[in-house]
Design a protein around this motif. Sequence first.
Motif, short mmCIF file in Angstrom:
data_model
loop_
_atom_site.label_atom_id
_atom_site.label_comp_id
_atom_site.label_asym_id
_atom_site.label_seq_id
_atom_site.Cartn_x
_atom_site.Cartn_y
_atom_site.Cartn_z
N ILE A 1 0.81 -1.22 0.00
CA ILE A 1 0.00 0.00 0.00
C ILE A 1 0.84 1.26 0.00
CG2 ILE A 1 -1.97 -1.09 1.12
CD1 ILE A 1 -0.98 0.25 3.75
N ILE A 2 2.18 1.11 -0.06
CA ILE A 2 3.06 2.28 -0.03
C ILE A 2 3.81 2.45 -1.35
CG2 ILE A 2 3.40 2.31 2.46
CD1 ILE A 2 6.12 0.88 1.93
N GLU A 3 4.25 3.68 -1.56
CA GLU A 3 5.10 4.01 -2.70
C GLU A 3 6.31 4.79 -2.20
OE1 GLU A 3 1.96 4.66 -6.35
OE2 GLU A 3 2.25 6.31 -4.93
N PRO A 4 7.54 4.43 -2.60
CA PRO A 4 7.88 3.19 -3.29
C PRO A 4 7.76 2.00 -2.34
CG PRO A 4 9.88 4.32 -2.61
CD PRO A 4 8.74 5.23 -2.24
N GLU A 5 7.75 0.80 -2.87
CA GLU A 5 7.71 -0.37 -2.01
C GLU A 5 9.09 -0.63 -1.41
OE1 GLU A 5 5.93 -3.77 -3.85
OE2 GLU A 5 3.99 -2.77 -4.09
N VAL A 6 9.11 -1.32 -0.27
CA VAL A 6 10.37 -1.65 0.39
C VAL A 6 11.08 -2.74 -0.42
CG1 VAL A 6 11.44 -2.57 2.48
CG2 VAL A 6 9.46 -1.05 2.65
N ALA A 7 12.36 -2.54 -0.69
CA ALA A 7 13.14 -3.49 -1.49
C ALA A 7 14.41 -3.88 -0.76
CB ALA A 7 13.49 -2.88 -2.85
N VAL A 8 14.82 -5.14 -0.96
CA VAL A 8 16.08 -5.64 -0.40
C VAL A 8 17.11 -5.68 -1.51
CG1 VAL A 8 17.24 -7.63 0.64
CG2 VAL A 8 14.93 -7.01 1.36
N GLU A 9 18.27 -5.08 -1.28
CA GLU A 9 19.36 -5.08 -2.25
C GLU A 9 20.64 -5.52 -1.56
OE1 GLU A 9 19.70 -1.30 -4.12
OE2 GLU A 9 17.62 -1.28 -4.83
N ASN A 10 21.21 -6.63 -2.03
CA ASN A 10 22.43 -7.18 -1.45
C ASN A 10 22.31 -7.39 0.05
OD1 ASN A 10 23.82 -7.09 -3.99
ND2 ASN A 10 24.15 -4.90 -3.68
N GLY A 11 21.14 -7.87 0.45
CA GLY A 11 20.93 -8.23 1.85
C GLY A 11 20.60 -7.07 2.77
N ARG A 12 20.41 -5.87 2.21
CA ARG A 12 20.14 -4.71 3.06
C ARG A 12 18.97 -3.90 2.50
NH1 ARG A 12 23.97 -4.34 6.84
NH2 ARG A 12 23.30 -2.26 7.50
N ILE A 13 18.39 -3.09 3.36
CA ILE A 13 17.30 -2.19 2.97
C ILE A 13 17.76 -0.77 3.26
CG2 ILE A 13 14.91 -1.52 3.36
CD1 ILE A 13 14.41 -4.38 4.39
N ARG A 14 17.73 0.06 2.26
CA ARG A 14 18.13 1.45 2.44
C ARG A 14 16.98 2.22 3.08
NH1 ARG A 14 22.18 4.59 1.45
NH2 ARG A 14 21.91 6.82 1.09
N VAL A 15 17.30 3.02 4.08
CA VAL A 15 16.28 3.80 4.79
C VAL A 15 16.11 5.15 4.09
CG1 VAL A 15 15.59 4.69 7.04
CG2 VAL A 15 17.03 2.67 6.90
N GLU B 1 4.95 7.10 0.91
CA GLU B 1 3.60 7.65 0.75
C GLU B 1 2.61 6.52 0.51
OE1 GLU B 1 2.33 10.65 1.13
OE2 GLU B 1 4.31 11.42 1.73
N LEU B 2 1.36 6.77 0.83
CA LEU B 2 0.31 5.80 0.55
C LEU B 2 0.01 5.77 -0.94
CD1 LEU B 2 -2.29 6.40 3.41
CD2 LEU B 2 -0.99 4.31 2.99
N ASN B 3 -0.17 4.58 -1.47
CA ASN B 3 -0.69 4.41 -2.84
C ASN B 3 -2.21 4.49 -2.73
OD1 ASN B 3 -1.71 3.40 -5.26
ND2 ASN B 3 0.04 2.03 -5.57
N ARG B 4 -2.73 5.68 -2.93
CA ARG B 4 -4.14 5.92 -2.61
C ARG B 4 -5.09 5.19 -3.55
NH1 ARG B 4 -4.94 8.90 1.56
NH2 ARG B 4 -3.22 10.17 2.35
N GLU B 5 -4.71 5.01 -4.79
CA GLU B 5 -5.58 4.27 -5.70
C GLU B 5 -5.69 2.81 -5.26
OE1 GLU B 5 -7.53 5.28 -8.27
OE2 GLU B 5 -7.00 7.25 -7.47
N TYR B 6 -4.57 2.24 -4.86
CA TYR B 6 -4.61 0.85 -4.40
C TYR B 6 -5.29 0.75 -3.04
CZ TYR B 6 -3.13 -3.96 -3.73
OH TYR B 6 -3.13 -5.32 -3.52
N LEU B 7 -5.11 1.76 -2.20
CA LEU B 7 -5.77 1.77 -0.89
C LEU B 7 -7.28 1.66 -1.05
CD1 LEU B 7 -5.76 2.16 2.20
CD2 LEU B 7 -5.68 4.63 1.80
#
Length: 368
Positions: A327-341, A350-356
């Motif tokens: 439900i969020i934009e951008p979606e959380v992604a894992v790259e090389n074992g880590r997630i960038r904050v 942000e909320l993906n309001r159309e999908y919400l």
Amino acid sequence: MEIKQINLSIIKMPLKAPFENALEKVNEREAVLIEITDRDGFTGYGEAVAFSTPWYTEETVKTCFHMLKDVLIPLLAKEPIAHPKEVSKRFRVVRRNHMAKAGLETAVWDLYAKRKGMPLWKCIGGRMQSVAAGVAVGNHDTFEALQQIEAFLGEGYERIKVKIKPGHDEAFIREIRQSYPNLKLMADANSSYTLDDLPRLQKLDEFGLLMIEQPLGTDDIVEHAVLQKALKTPVCLDESIVTYHHAESALRLGSFKVLNIKIGRVGGLWPAVRLHDLCLAKGIPVWCGGMIEFGISRAFNLALATMPGFTIPGDLSASNRFWEKDIIEPEVAVENGRIRVPDAPGIGYELNREYLKKVRVYHEFIRL
């Protein structure tokens, strides 16, 4: 911060695959989303992470919605909030209901950080711009669990958690260890053992587990102290620790060597930060637990995990771990074992309001 209006939404989405533990098999997930808007037009997001039925704690989606609408929002609206730390103090007159409290309290934190123009993780003293990813395997079939582990390792996850219960423990862990001798592996028991199972649990010492999470009763710290003295493997507490006092008492008893911190379980982001600070001072490693969240709660977990005491990869996975679409934009992604904050103000998503609109099953608008 003068709150002008609050939107409460109940959303429901199916999981990509069932998630099973010793207590429940989850096929779809509901949650309460909270949007609070102040008189300057800033909006903060929160998520109450209770499940549809009370298998994890006594709270449910329905009880959270009631508590938010009829009790907590009126308390919050009594007078303006200068700092999010004040929210937990204001809610002390309400017993328990930690997940409802956390949903609203975290929305205030997001609002506060956006008003400051700062990333939330910097507002709470976070130091790391990326965090190590970890994932839980909720499958009790050994073959399927091994397939999932292989896939997750291929995606770069650094730590794997598996679910165990009596009769599904030693042989299961042994097969995983034989296939992955160097894997950062932990076992979550979801309170499915008693002290009578001590010989069974001692057999797990040979597998070099990072920890055994919540092996005994959900409200116990005394028997866990007995168990920890009899095990080489660190005991990690989860459900037993819902307040700062619980943690202090359990530390005095020697009930655990690792703590799982869940924002929803302990009543908010500030209580979670205080538990982190306590454990850091005592030399106890902590990690951030997951609740099969949607993206808003996941964003708060990421911010929390940037703090220095979070030295063990948490249940911090990509959005596509559970959802075809988050439900969020951008979606959380894992790259090389880590997630960038994110560096954007607030939680950075942000909320993906159309999908919400598509996944929302109920909605109420509250003007203050």
